[in-house]
Design an enzyme around this catalytic site. Structure first.
Site, PDB file in Angstrom:
ATOM      1  N   ASP A 106     -11.923   6.023  57.944  1.00  0.00           N
ATOM      2  CA  ASP A 106     -12.470   7.158  58.680  1.00  0.00           C
ATOM      3  C   ASP A 106     -12.842   6.778  60.109  1.00  0.00           C
ATOM      4  O   ASP A 106     -13.977   6.922  60.547  1.00  0.00           O
ATOM      5  CB  ASP A 106     -13.684   7.722  57.934  1.00  0.00           C
ATOM      6  N   GLU A 108     -15.674  -1.423  51.637  1.00  0.00           N
ATOM      7  CA  GLU A 108     -15.494  -0.408  50.596  1.00  0.00           C
ATOM      8  C   GLU A 108     -14.175  -0.533  49.819  1.00  0.00           C
ATOM      9  O   GLU A 108     -13.454   0.447  49.631  1.00  0.00           O
ATOM     10  CB  GLU A 108     -15.641   0.990  51.190  1.00  0.00           C
ATOM     11  N   TYR A 137     -25.126   6.741  50.521  1.00  0.00           N
ATOM     12  CA  TYR A 137     -25.383   7.974  51.265  1.00  0.00           C
ATOM     13  C   TYR A 137     -26.095   9.013  50.404  1.00  0.00           C
ATOM     14  O   TYR A 137     -25.748  10.190  50.420  1.00  0.00           O
ATOM     15  CB  TYR A 137     -24.069   8.526  51.819  1.00  0.00           C
ATOM     16  N   GLU A 173     -24.576   0.307  55.119  1.00  0.00           N
ATOM     17  CA  GLU A 173     -24.352   1.656  55.645  1.00  0.00           C
ATOM     18  C   GLU A 173     -25.311   2.624  54.971  1.00  0.00           C
ATOM     19  O   GLU A 173     -25.427   2.639  53.747  1.00  0.00           O
ATOM     20  CB  GLU A 173     -22.914   2.144  55.406  1.00  0.00           C
TER      21      GLU A 173
END
Length: 617
Positions: A160, A413, A468, A504
């Site tokens: 991304d 990831e 997240y 993150e």
């Protein structure tokens, strides 16, 4: 591969500037057989994609061509003459006049092309560089190319951030003696007030006994000397390199002829420090270290991933202002100038490979169900693993002597929850430890990989979580998100006993959008989201750090969930602070001199979390 620098025996010419430019579909005949027939010119260093207003150039799939004239300095007769590319993303072919002189595959890392036998001192030559930004399942990072209904090729990639391409870092013409220092490795340590600097030198074309080394302090005063291709220097009353208090010695390596005249000379900046994982602590110089900082990107308007010294200085100023002591080079190795700057200013670096997108589960979206196994010949197979190994080898070779680099991050990831992950990563971890046994290893873990299903954490030293909760999961519900996050961290503590950090966590935020409610995309929600995470972090003494995603907004691929890119930055893309930047400054400056979680509190709640779309934030 040593970075080209000016020494008493080496010279270099910078080739940055404006080069002729063309894409392959418009270049006509093979461009290396003559001048490029193009009205376009492109800046070097810069990604080419945003320089022009033509969408066919921005989204080009295939080769592009850079070209310029180069003159070899008159005094370089009898020397080795090389071209150095600090990076060509993602593959390059280098032509001197009409002949292919060298090739390289892999962006973000440097390569040399020896052109000694192709050029003459004082003469000019035509330099053409073909660069491809194409990604496949055999590249790092991976991707795929498909042909659309209009017959045009389209690049798909599984990370991304925008797939900027071109000559985004500097290009050099440099000279070396034909008998030369080929490589230097430095390992440091200390005991009490006495430091040690161990060296290993690889030479080309000379008896290894003809190596001489000398160490000087920051003022240039001599500290110690030695001889031979390897050995150890003792540093009395050593001044350590420390986070926030950088101190650099200089090791000068020399090759001598039989009359003790210097054949070649090369200096290496040396920060004396140690790094160690002990129990659940991350130690620098034997003291517990708590990471505060960011995941970053090499990303600015117009330049794309082009290195820019002005942004380098300003970004470090903003990190210092915020109270950050570290950053991760997400998701690829940054320009070596960035690490040099970190060395000089005491900023700690987690150095990451370009292995981002090794996860078919991300393609499956919220379900986390891959369309086919990630670790298969369809995607991340033997060829991908070989490319990953070569990239890892090049990264460690380039960055091993940087005091600021305290940990290697093998991948971002990956599908570490899938079958085949252990077989894929085991030889890569073994290679990294062989190349550098002094630094801990980690990987940044996707949300699909939980403490119940991850298959590879036992190979690594530090648990690095990308999470997240409150954004992709429990959006706008920070109470539920807090419960999820607490249980997640507790689960990793119970399973591993290793240090745990957050690499993150973040929430997209449109600057200037406000609300009195917990409304996603507002500046208030980003502040509250971060505060929730920090409450949880502070409960765990096993927790060693927090790196917010992201330092600044950055460009991404086209997608309906991205409006002008990823907006999780605490600074805008042009480096204006959002409210979260001020909140982080208050927290991180308040953490100086103490370690969160020192009260040992934990609390209740444990459970597996399933399903998220958290790849790359």
């Amino acid at each position: 591969m040593l970075k080209p620098i000016s020494t008493p025996t080496r010279e270099l010419v910078n080739l940055d500037g404006v080069w002729r430019f063309a894409i392959d579909s418009r270049a006509g005949a093979e461009p290396w057989t003559g001048l490029l027939g193009t009205p376009l010119e492109a800046a070097v260093p810069a990604s080419y994609n945003d320089l022009f207003v033509d969408p066919e150039i921005r989204d080009h799939v295939g080769w592009v061509y850079y070209q310029r004239e180069v003159r070899v300095p008159r005094g370089w007769g009898g020397e080795r003459v090389l071209l150095r590319f600090d990076a060509a993303t993602h593959a390059a072919k280098v032509y001197v006049d009409d002949e292919l002189a060298g090739e390289h595959v892999g962006g973000y890392l440097p390569f040399d092309v020896d052109i000694t036998d192709r050029v003459a001192a004082g003469e000019r030559f035509r330099l053409t560089v073909a660069v491809s930004g194409d990604l496949s399942n055999e590249t790092i990072p991976p991707g795929k190319i498909e042909v659309g209904m209009n017959g045009k090729k389209k690049q798909t990639y599984f990370h991304d951030f925008y797939n900027y391409a071109g000559l985004a870092r500097s290009v050099w013409l440099h000279s070396e003696p034909k008998t030369r220092i080929a490589d230097v490795t430095v390992v440091t340590g200390f005991e009490g007030a006495t430091g040690s600097v161990d060296w290993t030198v690889v030479t080309d074309g000379v008896d290894e006994a003809r190596v001489r080394v000398s160490l000087s302090d920051a003022a240039g005063a001599p500290v110690a000397t030695g001889q031979g291709a390897s050995g150890s220097l003792t540093v009395p009353d050593v001044t350590l390199w420390q986070p926030g208090a950088a101190y650099l010695y200089e090791l000068t390596v020399e090759l001598l002829d039989e009359g003790d005249s210097v054949i070649d000379s090369y200096p290496v900046a040396v920060g004396v420090r140690t790094v160690e994982v002990r129990g659940h602590e991350f130690l620098i110089n034997g003291e517990p270290f708590y990471f505060t900082g960011f995941g970053k990107h090499e990303d600015t308007a117009v330049r794309g991933k082009g290195h820019d010294d002005a942004y380098l200085v300003h970004d470090f100023q903003l990190m210092e202002w915020s109270g950050a002591n570290s950053f991760r080079t997400s998701h690829y190795p940054y320009a070596e100038e960035v690490l040099d700057f970190a060395d000089r200013h005491g900023i700690v670096v987690v150095d990451e490979t370009a292995a981002v997108g090794l996860n078919m589960g991300v393609v499956g979206g919220m379900t986390g169900t891959p369309p086919f196994p990630t670790f298969s010949e369809q995607y991340a197979g033997a060829a991908t693993q070989a490319a990953h190994a070569e990239h890892l080898r090049a990264l460690i070779t380039r960055d091993k002597n940087h005091a600021s680099v305290v940990m290697w991050c093998i991948a971002n990831e990956p599908a570490s929850n899938e079958e085949g992950a252990l077989e894929y990563f085991t030889p890569l971890v073994e290679l990294a430890r062989e190349l550098d046994p002094t630094r801990p290893l980690t990987y940044a873990m996707v949300m699909f990989a939980t403490f119940k299903n991850d298959r590879i954490i036992e190979l690594f030293d530090v648990v690095s979580l990308n999470r997240y909760y409150g954004w992709y999961i429990a959006t706008g519900d920070l109470a539920t998100a807090e419960t999820y996050l607490h249980g997640d961290i507790q689960g990793w503590i119970d399973r591993t006993g290793k240090p745990i950090m957050m690499t993150e966590y973040g929430a997209d935020t449109q600057p200037g959008v406000h609300s009195v409610w917990d409304q996603a995309w507002t500046e208030e929600y980003q502040v509250d989201y971060l505060a929730m995470n920090h409450r949880v972090f502070d409960r765990f003494p096993q927790f060693i750090g927090e790196q917010v995603w992201n330092f600044a907004d950055f460009a991404t691929s086209n997608g309906i969930h991205r409006v002008e890119g990823n907006k999780k930055g605490v600074f805008t893309r042009d480096r204006k602070p959002k409210a979260a930047a001020w909140a982080l400054r208050a927290r991180w400056r308040g953490l100086e001199g103490r370690k969160p979680g020192s009260d040992g509190s934990t609390g209740a709640g444990s459970g597996e979390v399933t399903g998220a779309d958290g790849a790359d934030g």
